[in-house]
Design an enzyme around this catalytic site. Structure first.
Site, PDB file in Angstrom:
ATOM      1  CD  GLU A   1      42.887  38.070  32.677  1.00 45.92           C
ATOM      2  OE1 GLU A   1      42.758  38.534  31.526  1.00 45.92           O
ATOM      3  OE2 GLU A   1      41.947  38.009  33.482  1.00 45.92           O
TER       4      GLU A   1
ATOM      5  CG  ASP B   1      35.490  33.454  30.441  1.00 47.00           C
ATOM      6  OD1 ASP B   1      34.775  34.229  31.108  1.00 47.00           O
ATOM      7  OD2 ASP B   1      36.097  33.796  29.422  1.00 47.00           O
TER       8      ASP B   1
ATOM      9  CG  ASP C   1      36.525  40.387  30.927  1.00 45.90           C
ATOM     10  OD1 ASP C   1      37.183  39.582  31.599  1.00 45.90           O
ATOM     11  OD2 ASP C   1      35.935  40.077  29.872  1.00 45.90           O
TER      12      ASP C   1
HETATM   13  C1  GLC Z   1      35.599  37.323  28.715  1.00 46.07           C
HETATM   14  C2  GLC Z   1      34.907  37.418  30.068  1.00 46.07           C
HETATM   15  C3  GLC Z   1      33.442  37.143  29.903  1.00 46.07           C
HETATM   16  C4  GLC Z   1      32.851  38.123  28.905  1.00 46.07           C
HETATM   17  C5  GLC Z   1      33.583  38.016  27.561  1.00 46.07           C
HETATM   18  C6  GLC Z   1      33.132  39.081  26.575  1.00 46.07           C
HETATM   19  O1  GLC Z   1      35.577  36.024  28.238  1.00 46.07           O
HETATM   20  O2  GLC Z   1      35.502  36.580  31.003  1.00 46.07           O
HETATM   21  O3  GLC Z   1      32.785  37.255  31.139  1.00 46.07           O
HETATM   22  O4  GLC Z   1      31.503  37.859  28.709  1.00 46.07           O
HETATM   23  O5  GLC Z   1      34.985  38.191  27.779  1.00 46.07           O
HETATM   24  O6  GLC Z   1      33.343  40.344  27.071  1.00 46.07           O
END
Ligand code: GLC
Length: 762
Positions: free
Chosen positions: A415, A486, A412
């Protein structure tokens, strides 16, 4: 007089100098295959380096151009294409039958900024976002829009299936605002600079293999043309021809690679939440799946399983025994997947930070200081995934999780996201032979992190790696699955999920999903029901929700919702043998699992803009309800016989029908003549549960043609299939023996075959 147009032709390359138009570069046109032409500049500066993050195998130009020169026009032809190159460097591309497929509108033109500086300042004062970056660019290619052209691909950008009339930005972006329709949202987490142009008489694709920020405009600023604009680096694009959308995707994935076969359990249901915060809570979640008789194969641990969000650690208070937890879950047939972010907490004494600092593994500022920004762990530093050494280091670290029995890694924030302003363009990432500025690697950072993670899981676990990523680039499909980031628990995001998943598939990413139920805000029972229905064939099949939102596990809803949820999760499991067959097909051809109708019915103008239906392979058509309160919808059925999955009614296609869809019905239709392999009612994809196969045959009204289907089977875990350990079955039905299934083995390499194979005629 100075010569401004010179050419150097070899059998597979045309090199053109036009000092007036391209003073600092030459233009090269390479025949990669008969269908694939590469068009690229080579700058005359000494630092030119021909490389690609997406295309990793050497491209041998085995195809030979036949070249003719006629005054100021050069004509280069392959077996299927002819390219006419004008002195202005404009290209016209024709197919072998003389059809003009693609034509430059105005090559290498200069863009006039649409806003003056004063106007931009004025707008900014009122709080408008004014993006003037496109007015400074390096190369812009503009091509004619011919007739009824539609545009598909570009990954999971917002908006509709057909991108005509819209413009987009490739700059991997973590923007927590609700992802609304373009033009407001022009960049999302992924940059897949590949699109397909389809019109009634031809189809082709363009892959712009340039990782800097780039802009794509499909008739938005000028209805007569489309363009792609790159801000730095070399102009480098591939013209990809095909006789069908499928052939174009096949050719694109020939270049950028295909998703390898996944472990079969990864196609099952995944439950997630930010964050399950103790071992006891995870066990309770797992037991609830048993209690409510809802199949489940994986539970995901979000950032709170770590010690202070430090990657490759665990929180000893809340998750003191991850290994024990994975063992207990294994007994219930459930695997653990953990999140890993790229930002490494800057803390002396923390092994990742210390090792990274000592080995110079982190990105730096131009004055050679380690670059810091803020992410979940607070002050953080960023690994240079551009370096093979750093990737190996990271890959090695995955052993920490593998030893604890973790079966997949979710990447995650890659980017890379940062909370203290964006990373400046000139942050330096070290590479193998040279350094890269952030502006060049931003769009491939997630791709390279996924590549490192894939390598780690492969070497430490030996199984087919299961990686999920939020950010990616073209070619990431070789290493990772992806989710759309998200989203929110809102109806417009349920609607958006369909074109997003379909365009990802057309962009070479087949194993994809959205957060079922929506990540942010609160899901209503109706929304969750419609979401599990709409995504019931989603290859990545995960319910995930954010902290502070209403809980989203199915049993936290009313009885009706639980029962609908169960019904569609079970439906997903029933068809996993079919989905796995589609994975097999994809691994050979690049064709996605979820397909827009236009991919199978290219001549049907009714499906060019079909945003709210999709096909699973070529046999199942899904037309979900994505409107709050709706219990009926119109469904377009392409030509042929379709069988209503719920009622068994045979319906003649080639028309719209009105379909009733009360809350527990997702309209699903099976193409007449389909043979579909299915599992009986199972609760997870453990080896023991997948021993029985039921073949469903859906004959057309008149059953007078023999039908057959190829089914793939292997151990669903490791790479033994690469050594021939797999079976290929041929299932056939013939009108002469209408009730009899004939089974033959086309390939017999996997000894542990099914205990039973039965057939049902529908
Ligand atoms: C980001 C991710 C999400 C995750 C959050 C906490 O927003 O896209 O899926 O739950 O981070 O790690």
């Amino acid at each position: 007089m100075k010569k401004i147009f010179t050419k150097h032709n070899t059998s597979s390359t045309v090199t053109i100098n036009n000092r007036k138009i391209l003073p600092d570069a030459v233009l090269k046109i390479d025949a990669i295959t008969d269908d694939i032409i590469r068009i690229h500049t080579i700058s005359k500066k000494n630092d030119y380096e021909d490389y690609s993050f997406a295309i990793e195998q050497p491209l041998e130009n085995n195809t030979v151009f036949s070249i003719k020169e006629n005054g100021s026009i050069i004509t280069a032809s392959t077996g299927s294409l002819t390219i006419r190159i004008k002195q202005s460097l404009q290209l016209d591309i024709y197919s072998a039958d003389g059809t003009l497929i693609c034509s430059d509108y105005q090559a290498y033109d200069e863009d006039k900024p649409t806003l003056s500086k004063a106007e931009a300042d004025q707008l900014a004062k009122e709080g408008h976002t004014v993006d003037t970056s496109v007015s400074s660019f390096k190369y812009k290619i503009t091509k004619k829009i011919i007739d009824d052209e539609a545009f598909y691909g570009l990954g999971d950008k917002t908006g509709f299936l057909n991108k005509r009339g819209y413009d987009y930005i490739m700059w991997n972006s973590d923007n927590p605002e609700p992802h609304v329709e373009n033009p407001i949202f022009r960049a999302l987490y992924k940059s897949i600079p590949f699109f397909i142009v389809h019109r009634s008489d031809c189809v082709y694709g363009i892959f712009v293999d340039n990782t800097y920020k780039s802009f794509f405009d499909f008739g938005c600023s000028n209805p007569e043309s489309y363009s792609f604009t790159i801000t730095n680096g070399e102009l480098n694009y591939y013209f990809i021809y095909g006789r069908s959308i499928k052939e174009v995707i096949n050719n694109y994935t020939f270049l950028t690679g295909r998703s390898p076969l996944p472990q079969i359990w990864t196609l099952g249901y995944h439950q997630s939440r930010w964050s399950y915060s103790s071992e006891a809570e995870v066990m309770e979640i797992a037991q609830n799946f048993e209690k409510y008789n809802i199949p489940c194969d994986a539970i995901h641990l979000d950032i709170d399983y770590m010690d202070n969000f430090k990657v490759f650690t665990n929180n000893n208070n809340t998750f003191p025994d991850l290994k024990g937890l994975s063992k207990k879950l294994k007994k219930l047939g459930i695997k653990l997947v953990t999140i890993i972010d790229p930002g490494v907490k800057a803390e002396d004494g923390y092994h990742m930070y210390d090792e990274g600092i000592n080995n110079k593994y982190f990105a730096k500022t131009t004055d050679n200081m380690v670059y810091h920004n803020t992410v979940w762990p607070g002050d953080a530093v960023f690994p240079s995934f551009t370096s093979a050494k750093v990737r190996s280091w990271w890959a090695g670290k995955t052993d920490f999780l593998v030893k604890y029995g973790i079966r997949g890694i979710w990447n995650d924030m890659n980017e890379p996201a940062s909370f203290n302003g964006p990373l400046p363009d000139d942050v330096v990432f070290s590479g193998d032979n040279r350094n890269y500025f952030h502006e060049e690697v931003h769009n491939v950072y997630g791709h390279l992190m996924a590549k490192a993670t894939y390598k780690g899981l492969k070497q430490n676990d030996g199984k087919r790696p299961f990686v999920i990523t939020r950010a990616c680039y073209s070619g990431s499909q070789k290493y990772t699955t992806a989710w759309t980031g998200d989203n929110q628990s809102i109806w417009s995001h349920l609607k958006l999920a369909i074109p997003q998943l379909l365009n990802l598939g057309m962009s070479g990413m087949p194993f994809v999903g959205t957060d079922i139920g929506g990540f942010g805000s609160n899901a209503t029972p109706e929304l969750l029901s419609r979401w599990i229905e709409a995504c019931c064939f989603s290859p990545l099949f995960r319910n995930h929700s954010a902290k502070m939102t209403r809980r989203q596990e199915p049993w936290t809803f009313d009885r009706q919702t639980i029962s609908i949820y169960r019904k569609y999760v079970k439906l997903h499991y029933k068809f996993i043998p079919y989905i796995y067959d589609l994975c097999y097909e994809e691994s050979l051809t690049g064709l996605p699992i979820l397909r827009p109708l236009i991919m199978e019915y290219e001549d049907d103008i009714n499906v060019i803009n079909c945003n709210d239906e999709y096909l699973v392979g070529n046999s199942i058509l899904v037309a979900p309800i994505t409107e709050q309160g709706a219990v009926v919808r119109s469904v377009y059925l392409p030509v042929g016989t379709w069988i209503d999955y719920h009622t068994g009614h045979r319906i003649k296609g080639g028309r719209y029908i009105l379909c009733e869809a009360p809350i527990d019905i997702c309209p699903i239709f099976i193409r007449g003549g389909s043979i579909l392999p299915t599992y009986p009612d199972i609760n997870n994809l453990d080896k023991k549960s997948t021993k029985k196969l039921i073949i469903e045959f859906y004959p057309e009204e008149q059953f007078d043609n023999s039908c057959y289907y190829l089914h793939y089977q292997d151990n669903g875990i490791d790479f033994a299939y690469k050594n021939g350990e797999y079976n290929l079955y041929k299932f056939s039905f013939s009108p002469k023996r209408p009730n009899g299934l004939k089974i033959s083995m086309v390939k017999n390499g996997y000894p542990a075959t099914y205990n039973s194979i039965t057939a049902v005629i529908k």
